[in-house]
Scaffold this motif. Sequence first.
Motif, PDB file in Angstrom:
ATOM      1  N   MET A   1      10.304  11.854 -56.467  1.00  0.00           N
ATOM      2  CA  MET A   1      11.326  11.930 -57.474  1.00  0.00           C
ATOM      3  C   MET A   1      11.040  10.982 -58.639  1.00  0.00           C
ATOM      4  SD  MET A   1      14.709  12.402 -55.063  1.00  0.00           S
ATOM      5  CE  MET A   1      15.861  12.395 -56.401  1.00  0.00           C
ATOM      6  N   HIS A   2       9.955  10.241 -58.565  1.00  0.00           N
ATOM      7  CA  HIS A   2       9.611   9.307 -59.632  1.00  0.00           C
ATOM      8  C   HIS A   2       9.429  10.026 -60.972  1.00  0.00           C
ATOM      9  CE1 HIS A   2       7.815   5.945 -61.735  1.00  0.00           C
ATOM     10  NE2 HIS A   2       6.771   6.697 -62.026  1.00  0.00           N
ATOM     11  N   PHE A   3       8.730  11.154 -60.951  1.00  0.00           N
ATOM     12  CA  PHE A   3       8.461  11.873 -62.190  1.00  0.00           C
ATOM     13  C   PHE A   3       9.580  12.844 -62.560  1.00  0.00           C
ATOM     14  CE2 PHE A   3       4.226  10.689 -60.621  1.00  0.00           C
ATOM     15  CZ  PHE A   3       3.818   9.924 -61.694  1.00  0.00           C
ATOM     16  N   ASN A   4      10.381  13.253 -61.573  1.00  0.00           N
ATOM     17  CA  ASN A   4      11.479  14.175 -61.842  1.00  0.00           C
ATOM     18  C   ASN A   4      12.654  13.825 -60.924  1.00  0.00           C
ATOM     19  OD1 ASN A   4      13.234  16.253 -62.333  1.00  0.00           O
ATOM     20  ND2 ASN A   4      11.892  17.871 -61.589  1.00  0.00           N
ATOM     21  N   PRO A   5      13.596  13.016 -61.404  1.00  0.00           N
ATOM     22  CA  PRO A   5      14.719  12.603 -60.546  1.00  0.00           C
ATOM     23  C   PRO A   5      15.638  13.759 -60.159  1.00  0.00           C
ATOM     24  CG  PRO A   5      15.051  11.813 -62.787  1.00  0.00           C
ATOM     25  CD  PRO A   5      13.685  12.423 -62.730  1.00  0.00           C
ATOM     26  N   TYR A   6      15.453  14.921 -60.772  1.00  0.00           N
ATOM     27  CA  TYR A   6      16.284  16.086 -60.472  1.00  0.00           C
ATOM     28  C   TYR A   6      15.564  17.079 -59.558  1.00  0.00           C
ATOM     29  CZ  TYR A   6      18.853  13.992 -64.254  1.00  0.00           C
ATOM     30  OH  TYR A   6      19.517  13.090 -65.032  1.00  0.00           O
ATOM     31  N   SER A   7      14.450  16.653 -58.981  1.00  0.00           N
ATOM     32  CA  SER A   7      13.677  17.521 -58.108  1.00  0.00           C
ATOM     33  C   SER A   7      14.472  17.861 -56.846  1.00  0.00           C
ATOM     34  CB  SER A   7      12.372  16.814 -57.710  1.00  0.00           C
ATOM     35  OG  SER A   7      11.763  17.465 -56.622  1.00  0.00           O
ATOM     36  N   HIS A   8      14.672  19.147 -56.606  1.00  0.00           N
ATOM     37  CA  HIS A   8      15.405  19.592 -55.411  1.00  0.00           C
ATOM     38  C   HIS A   8      14.624  19.228 -54.149  1.00  0.00           C
ATOM     39  CE1 HIS A   8      18.273  21.861 -53.105  1.00  0.00           C
ATOM     40  NE2 HIS A   8      17.287  22.541 -52.539  1.00  0.00           N
TER      41      HIS A   8
ATOM     42  N   PHE B   1      14.893  15.530 -53.551  1.00  0.00           N
ATOM     43  CA  PHE B   1      16.231  15.208 -53.047  1.00  0.00           C
ATOM     44  C   PHE B   1      16.323  15.518 -51.565  1.00  0.00           C
ATOM     45  CE2 PHE B   1      20.545  16.654 -52.027  1.00  0.00           C
ATOM     46  CZ  PHE B   1      21.247  15.477 -52.243  1.00  0.00           C
ATOM     47  N   GLN B   2      15.834  16.693 -51.167  1.00  0.00           N
ATOM     48  CA  GLN B   2      15.883  17.071 -49.754  1.00  0.00           C
ATOM     49  C   GLN B   2      15.059  16.104 -48.898  1.00  0.00           C
ATOM     50  OE1 GLN B   2      14.628  21.197 -49.979  1.00  0.00           O
ATOM     51  NE2 GLN B   2      16.723  21.881 -49.593  1.00  0.00           N
ATOM     52  N   ALA B   3      13.885  15.707 -49.384  1.00  0.00           N
ATOM     53  CA  ALA B   3      13.054  14.757 -48.638  1.00  0.00           C
ATOM     54  C   ALA B   3      13.773  13.416 -48.490  1.00  0.00           C
ATOM     55  CB  ALA B   3      11.710  14.566 -49.342  1.00  0.00           C
ATOM     56  N   ALA B   4      14.434  12.967 -49.548  1.00  0.00           N
ATOM     57  CA  ALA B   4      15.162  11.695 -49.492  1.00  0.00           C
ATOM     58  C   ALA B   4      16.316  11.774 -48.503  1.00  0.00           C
ATOM     59  CB  ALA B   4      15.676  11.325 -50.880  1.00  0.00           C
ATOM     60  N   VAL B   5      17.050  12.883 -48.504  1.00  0.00           N
ATOM     61  CA  VAL B   5      18.174  13.052 -47.575  1.00  0.00           C
ATOM     62  C   VAL B   5      17.675  13.065 -46.135  1.00  0.00           C
ATOM     63  CG1 VAL B   5      19.944  14.678 -46.787  1.00  0.00           C
ATOM     64  CG2 VAL B   5      19.723  14.166 -49.209  1.00  0.00           C
ATOM     65  N   ILE B   6      16.570  13.736 -45.893  1.00  0.00           N
ATOM     66  CA  ILE B   6      16.012  13.789 -44.531  1.00  0.00           C
ATOM     67  C   ILE B   6      15.604  12.391 -44.080  1.00  0.00           C
ATOM     68  CG2 ILE B   6      14.038  14.593 -43.171  1.00  0.00           C
ATOM     69  CD1 ILE B   6      14.240  17.227 -44.835  1.00  0.00           C
TER      70      ILE B   6
ATOM     71  N   GLY C   1      20.415  21.744 -43.164  1.00  0.00           N
ATOM     72  CA  GLY C   1      19.756  23.024 -43.417  1.00  0.00           C
ATOM     73  C   GLY C   1      20.718  24.046 -43.995  1.00  0.00           C
ATOM     74  N   MET C   2      21.936  24.053 -43.462  1.00  0.00           N
ATOM     75  CA  MET C   2      22.959  24.959 -43.995  1.00  0.00           C
ATOM     76  C   MET C   2      23.315  24.574 -45.431  1.00  0.00           C
ATOM     77  SD  MET C   2      25.459  25.261 -40.658  1.00  0.00           S
ATOM     78  CE  MET C   2      26.808  25.988 -41.573  1.00  0.00           C
ATOM     79  N   ALA C   3      23.435  23.282 -45.679  1.00  0.00           N
ATOM     80  CA  ALA C   3      23.799  22.811 -47.027  1.00  0.00           C
ATOM     81  C   ALA C   3      22.691  23.088 -48.030  1.00  0.00           C
ATOM     82  CB  ALA C   3      24.108  21.320 -46.985  1.00  0.00           C
ATOM     83  N   ALA C   4      21.446  23.063 -47.573  1.00  0.00           N
ATOM     84  CA  ALA C   4      20.314  23.291 -48.467  1.00  0.00           C
ATOM     85  C   ALA C   4      20.347  24.694 -49.070  1.00  0.00           C
ATOM     86  CB  ALA C   4      18.998  23.070 -47.726  1.00  0.00           C
ATOM     87  N   LYS C   5      20.993  25.626 -48.392  1.00  0.00           N
ATOM     88  CA  LYS C   5      21.110  26.992 -48.923  1.00  0.00           C
ATOM     89  C   LYS C   5      22.041  27.047 -50.127  1.00  0.00           C
ATOM     90  CE  LYS C   5      20.203  29.051 -44.452  1.00  0.00           C
ATOM     91  NZ  LYS C   5      20.716  29.824 -43.337  1.00  0.00           N
ATOM     92  N   GLN C   6      22.836  26.015 -50.301  1.00  0.00           N
ATOM     93  CA  GLN C   6      23.762  25.877 -51.428  1.00  0.00           C
ATOM     94  C   GLN C   6      24.692  27.078 -51.565  1.00  0.00           C
ATOM     95  OE1 GLN C   6      21.280  24.841 -54.784  1.00  0.00           O
ATOM     96  NE2 GLN C   6      21.190  22.712 -54.127  1.00  0.00           N
ATOM     97  N   ASP C   7      25.119  27.613 -50.447  1.00  0.00           N
ATOM     98  CA  ASP C   7      26.076  28.714 -50.422  1.00  0.00           C
ATOM     99  C   ASP C   7      27.477  28.113 -50.323  1.00  0.00           C
ATOM    100  OD1 ASP C   7      27.688  30.897 -49.937  1.00  0.00           O
ATOM    101  OD2 ASP C   7      26.492  31.663 -48.261  1.00  0.00           O
TER     102      ASP C   7
ATOM    103  N   ILE D   1      20.821  13.681 -34.505  1.00  0.00           N
ATOM    104  CA  ILE D   1      19.975  14.061 -35.646  1.00  0.00           C
ATOM    105  C   ILE D   1      19.816  15.576 -35.704  1.00  0.00           C
ATOM    106  CG2 ILE D   1      17.600  13.984 -36.472  1.00  0.00           C
ATOM    107  CD1 ILE D   1      17.714  11.126 -36.342  1.00  0.00           C
ATOM    108  N   ALA D   2      19.755  16.217 -34.560  1.00  0.00           N
ATOM    109  CA  ALA D   2      19.656  17.681 -34.552  1.00  0.00           C
ATOM    110  C   ALA D   2      20.897  18.290 -35.208  1.00  0.00           C
ATOM    111  CB  ALA D   2      19.495  18.190 -33.125  1.00  0.00           C
ATOM    112  N   CYS D   3      22.078  17.759 -34.884  1.00  0.00           N
ATOM    113  CA  CYS D   3      23.309  18.249 -35.523  1.00  0.00           C
ATOM    114  C   CYS D   3      23.264  18.023 -37.031  1.00  0.00           C
ATOM    115  CB  CYS D   3      24.532  17.533 -34.948  1.00  0.00           C
ATOM    116  SG  CYS D   3      24.943  18.008 -33.278  1.00  0.00           S
ATOM    117  N   GLN D   4      22.835  16.842 -37.433  1.00  0.00           N
ATOM    118  CA  GLN D   4      22.756  16.537 -38.859  1.00  0.00           C
ATOM    119  C   GLN D   4      21.732  17.431 -39.555  1.00  0.00           C
ATOM    120  OE1 GLN D   4      22.801  12.219 -39.799  1.00  0.00           O
ATOM    121  NE2 GLN D   4      23.215  11.967 -37.610  1.00  0.00           N
ATOM    122  N   ALA D   5      20.645  17.736 -38.870  1.00  0.00           N
ATOM    123  CA  ALA D   5      19.607  18.602 -39.446  1.00  0.00           C
ATOM    124  C   ALA D   5      20.128  20.027 -39.631  1.00  0.00           C
ATOM    125  CB  ALA D   5      18.362  18.599 -38.576  1.00  0.00           C
ATOM    126  N   VAL D   6      20.875  20.523 -38.646  1.00  0.00           N
ATOM    127  CA  VAL D   6      21.447  21.868 -38.764  1.00  0.00           C
ATOM    128  C   VAL D   6      22.391  21.921 -39.962  1.00  0.00           C
ATOM    129  CG1 VAL D   6      23.037  23.508 -37.670  1.00  0.00           C
ATOM    130  CG2 VAL D   6      21.173  22.511 -36.339  1.00  0.00           C
TER     131      VAL D   6
END
Length: 181
Positions: free
Chosen positions: A1-8, A11-16, A73-79, A65-70
Motif C-alpha cells: 500500500m506504500h505506492f497506492n494507499p487505496y489498493s484493494h 487493504f485485504q492483505a493488511a486486514v488478514i 471472505g464474505m465481506a471481501a465480496k462487498q455485497d 481465525i477460521a470464523c474471522q476468515a469466513v
Amino acid sequence: MHFNPYSHTGFQAAVICLTIAPAFLAAGIYLNLKHLVLIFGPQFSVLRPPSLYTWVFVASDVLSIACQAVGSGMAAKQDPKIMWDAVRIIKGGMAFQITTLGMFAGCAAWYFVRVVMHRRELNPGTKALRQRWMFRLFLGSMSLAYVAILTRCAFRMAEFDDGWRSKIMTNETFFIALDTV
C-alpha cells in the motif's frame, strides 16, 4: 500500500495480517505456559499433560481465525446484502478469541496461585533458573504481551461494533495505539 494507499489487494492483505498476527503471538504464550508448568512443577497444573495448554488453546485460536476468515471472505465480496452477516461472523470469531484468552488467563492464574501456595514443593531441578532476574523479566514480558494481545483483540471487537465504517475504526489515534503497536 506504500505506492497506492487505496489498493484493494493491499487493504485485504493488511486486514488478514492484522487478524492472524495476535493468534501467532498468543500461540507462543500458550507454548510458554506449558514450559513454565514443567519448570515450576506439573503437579499444580489444571491440565495434564502440560502440552494440553498448547493444544487446547492453539486449536481454539485456529477456530476463531477460521470464523474471522469466513466473515472477511464474505465481506471481501462487498455485497451489501451480506455485509452485516459478514461483520457478525467476524465479531463471533473475535468474541471466541477473547473468550479463549480469558479461559487461558484463568488456567494460568489458577496454576500460579497453586505454585505460590506450594512454593516449598517446586521442582528442585529448576531452582537456579527460577531465581535468575532474566527469568523473572521473561515472566513479566510474557504477562505484558498477554495484556497487549487481549487489549488488541478487545479493540478489534469494538472496532467492528458499527461495521466497517465505525467511528473507532476510522480513528487513526486509536488504530495506531491499540491495533498497530
